[in-house]
Write a protein that holds these residues in place. Sequence first.
Motif, PDB file in Angstrom:
ATOM      1  N   LEU A  80      49.938  35.385  38.965  1.00  0.00           N
ATOM      2  CA  LEU A  80      51.031  36.326  38.751  1.00  0.00           C
ATOM      3  C   LEU A  80      51.071  36.832  37.295  1.00  0.00           C
ATOM      4  O   LEU A  80      51.483  37.959  37.024  1.00  0.00           O
ATOM      5  N   ASN A  81      50.690  35.975  36.373  1.00  0.00           N
ATOM      6  CA  ASN A  81      50.744  36.341  34.959  1.00  0.00           C
ATOM      7  C   ASN A  81      49.421  36.949  34.438  1.00  0.00           C
ATOM      8  O   ASN A  81      49.286  37.191  33.229  1.00  0.00           O
ATOM      9  N   GLU A  82      48.494  37.121  35.347  1.00  0.00           N
ATOM     10  CA  GLU A  82      47.184  37.638  34.916  1.00  0.00           C
ATOM     11  C   GLU A  82      47.314  39.102  34.478  1.00  0.00           C
ATOM     12  O   GLU A  82      48.003  39.899  35.110  1.00  0.00           O
ATOM     13  N   LYS A  83      46.654  39.453  33.393  1.00  0.00           N
ATOM     14  CA  LYS A  83      46.650  40.827  32.867  1.00  0.00           C
ATOM     15  C   LYS A  83      45.246  41.433  32.969  1.00  0.00           C
ATOM     16  O   LYS A  83      44.256  40.716  32.874  1.00  0.00           O
ATOM     17  N   MET A  84      45.216  42.734  33.140  1.00  0.00           N
ATOM     18  CA  MET A  84      43.931  43.458  33.276  1.00  0.00           C
ATOM     19  C   MET A  84      43.268  43.569  31.902  1.00  0.00           C
ATOM     20  O   MET A  84      43.886  44.010  30.935  1.00  0.00           O
ATOM     21  N   LEU A  92      37.841  54.042  34.486  1.00  0.00           N
ATOM     22  CA  LEU A  92      38.739  53.915  35.651  1.00  0.00           C
ATOM     23  C   LEU A  92      38.080  53.170  36.791  1.00  0.00           C
ATOM     24  O   LEU A  92      38.778  52.477  37.557  1.00  0.00           O
ATOM     25  N   LYS A  93      36.806  53.288  36.937  1.00  0.00           N
ATOM     26  CA  LYS A  93      36.121  52.583  38.034  1.00  0.00           C
ATOM     27  C   LYS A  93      36.230  51.086  37.843  1.00  0.00           C
ATOM     28  O   LYS A  93      36.514  50.332  38.789  1.00  0.00           O
ATOM     29  N   LEU A 100      41.328  46.198  42.711  1.00  0.00           N
ATOM     30  CA  LEU A 100      41.004  45.812  44.099  1.00  0.00           C
ATOM     31  C   LEU A 100      40.793  44.298  44.219  1.00  0.00           C
ATOM     32  O   LEU A 100      41.226  43.666  45.190  1.00  0.00           O
ATOM     33  N   GLU A 101      40.079  43.763  43.241  1.00  0.00           N
ATOM     34  CA  GLU A 101      39.846  42.309  43.267  1.00  0.00           C
ATOM     35  C   GLU A 101      41.168  41.530  43.153  1.00  0.00           C
ATOM     36  O   GLU A 101      41.396  40.533  43.838  1.00  0.00           O
ATOM     37  N   TYR A 102      42.038  42.049  42.256  1.00  0.00           N
ATOM     38  CA  TYR A 102      43.338  41.392  42.070  1.00  0.00           C
ATOM     39  C   TYR A 102      44.180  41.492  43.338  1.00  0.00           C
ATOM     40  O   TYR A 102      44.831  40.513  43.772  1.00  0.00           O
ATOM     41  N   ILE A 103      44.146  42.709  43.974  1.00  0.00           N
ATOM     42  CA  ILE A 103      44.883  42.886  45.238  1.00  0.00           C
ATOM     43  C   ILE A 103      44.315  41.991  46.319  1.00  0.00           C
ATOM     44  O   ILE A 103      45.051  41.413  47.127  1.00  0.00           O
ATOM     45  N   ARG A 104      42.985  41.825  46.335  1.00  0.00           N
ATOM     46  CA  ARG A 104      42.367  40.956  47.346  1.00  0.00           C
ATOM     47  C   ARG A 104      42.805  39.514  47.159  1.00  0.00           C
ATOM     48  O   ARG A 104      43.124  38.802  48.114  1.00  0.00           O
TER      49      ARG A 104
END
Length: 795
Positions: A80-84, A92-93, A100-104
């Motif tokens: 939950l606390n992970e940042k990009m 952007l890719k 996508l990986e985070y959503i997965r």
Amino acid sequence: MPPASPSNEKFKNDESLVDKGRKIGALKMVGPTNGSRTRQAFSVVNGGQDLMVAGSGPASNAGSDCGGIEFTKEDVEALLNEKMKTKNKFNLKEKCDQMLEYIRRLRLCIKWFQELEGNYLLEQEKLRNLLELAEKKCSEMEMLMEAKEEELNSIIMELRKNYASLQEKFVKEESDKLVAEASLAKEKEARAVAEKSQTSLSEELGRAQRESSSANQKISSLNDMYKRLQEYNTSLQQYNSKLQSELATTNETLKRVEKEKTAVVENLSTLRGHYTSLQDQLTSSRASQDEAMKQKEALANEVGCLRGDLQQVREDRDRQLLQVQVLTSEVEKNKEFTGKSCAQLDSLTTKSIELEARCSSQSDQIRRLQEHLSIANKKLQMSDLSALETRVGFEEQKILICELQSRLADAESKIIEGEKLRKKLHNTILELKGNIRVFCRVRPVLTDDDDGTEAKVVSYPTATEALGRGIDLLQHGQKHSFTFDKVFMSDASQQEVFVEISQLVQSALDGYKVCVFAYGQTGSGKTYTMMGESGSPEQKGLIPRSLEQIFETRQALQHQGWKYELQVSMLEIYNETIRDLLSLNRSCSDMSRTENGVAKQYAIKHDANGNTHVSDLTIVDVCSSKEVSFLLDRAAQSRSVGKTQMNEQSSRSHFVFTLRISGVNESTEQQVQGVLNLIDLAGSERLSKSGSTGDRLKETQAINKSLSSLSDVIFALGKKEEHIPFRNSKLTYLLQPCLGGDSKTLMFVNVSPDPSSVGESLCSLRFAARVNACEIGIPRRQTNTRSSDSRLSYG
């Protein structure tokens, strides 16, 4: 492999539940694992590694992508606390791939949480099923325990019967043996007596035979002597006859000599006449004269000799006559002696015959005694054999009895354990049923009531859930339904009513405080329920039957080492005044008074243990139900009763019977203290209907006030208010531990089927329903040591 038993499955399920609880307690959120799937840290997912291990099975039972991944609290917080983080913020890719990986990963976490929630629901359902199964098994175990207890009781009864029969058989055999020994001793004594009598008879027979032989010898000698005497007598008679003949010949010779003398004298006269003529011839005949003179002299001498011989013959004859007389007397004596000897001989002969007959009878008796002795010896041998067999059997029975006694001791220990378990289960059941229980009883229709009106006023529902527990009251066409713990119809007997409260009476023996009180309007049958009718065993009330059960149970528990002491007190609350019904100093006005005439005041006190004491109250130690019956009769005569329009013998006071029970078990060193309070409340009634005036009006007002205070206390308990108005009346203050403490309480609400009493019956039933809804404290068992104060406790 045989299927696992339910108990083993239960233990396995319990172990699995414990393990799962431990995992949940450690805040480990674990997903289901399958096959050879291993746990992987969430950091591997963060590192972009593949979530699946090579050669692994499917992801989950539900086809989830999360597989065997386990999430911890730290992993979820990190996710939950992970940042990009990107190398180029304008790429952007790369950001899209990271998103996508985070959503997965978020989807995996959400799916894992959903599966975990489903697993929790499944586990909850399983736990619920296991709980139901455990409850069912608990009930089955209770039933098995009851069946086992009944089986053990039957075995114990059978063992006791066998033991009693063996004891009776042993005592009977011992008595038979003693009888046989006594008969043998008597036969030996009879044999010794017979032998002694035989020896004495043989000696007496020898003496008799010797006496008989001596008597026969005497008789033979007497016969010889008699024969000799007879011969001597005949010889004497012959000699006498000879002497008589010689005497006759001598007399004839003497006569002849006399004749010759006379002839000679005549010759001499003729010679003298011829003397002259012969003078001449004298000379010639001188010689012849001389010869004649010589012849004369010779004849004179011969006459003298003959006279001497005659005299001698006469003397001999007299002597012979004397001797004949002596011999005749001797012969007479001998005849008399011979007669006596013959009589003695006859008596000796008859005696000898009798002795011979007696000897023969004694011989027969000795022979019979010998036969009896032989039979007795055979019987003795048989009795010895039977005694040996009996002894062997007795030893076997003794061994069996020892085994049975050991089994009995084990059974008694099991019974004691079962009794403890029974007490625990019994009190648990009563606690589950509710501490204040309410029973309803409808009295029978009396002659004063209208016939057949009970069905119009009171009815009983027939539904299964309300059968035996429901009652319907009809008032003005409207039906009022009530449900209690038990409802007794009008035809219920006193025994049926008592059976339902016998468990509470047993609780008093187990060390609990028990209170049973009867409530209802005047004339509804409260006193009949509590006291019954005197003189009729079938109509005895709850108080006499409870006492009988207590004394019978006390007698039965003595075999388990229990000793009980019982104390009784009885009082009544009349016009808010306590009266001692067992006091011996009551005056004619039924008031206990002191020396100066002031009424004695009885104070109610409660201690820290919840016990209630009444000062100066008479307390009596009792040992039997007869003593308590006598005290009940004395209290009934002292109780305040009066006549009203509703009842001929109406109780005008609250009657409180208290029995305190102190029990000690020396074997287990356990002590219990129980209290049984049985209370007959005065009847509630409306002033308009009772028609009370004067003293009766005051009594009715006091009764209604105390019952109103009781209802206030019950309502306050039902609402769980902080303040309970126990002190508003003497009745509620006296019953404070029973109503608001740790006592097991039962109320009997009595209802009249009379249509004119429908209003009072409806009020009583409504009050009873509120009482039944009350919850009070959990009862405590009194196991402390008996205090030195002997005052009874009411709580």
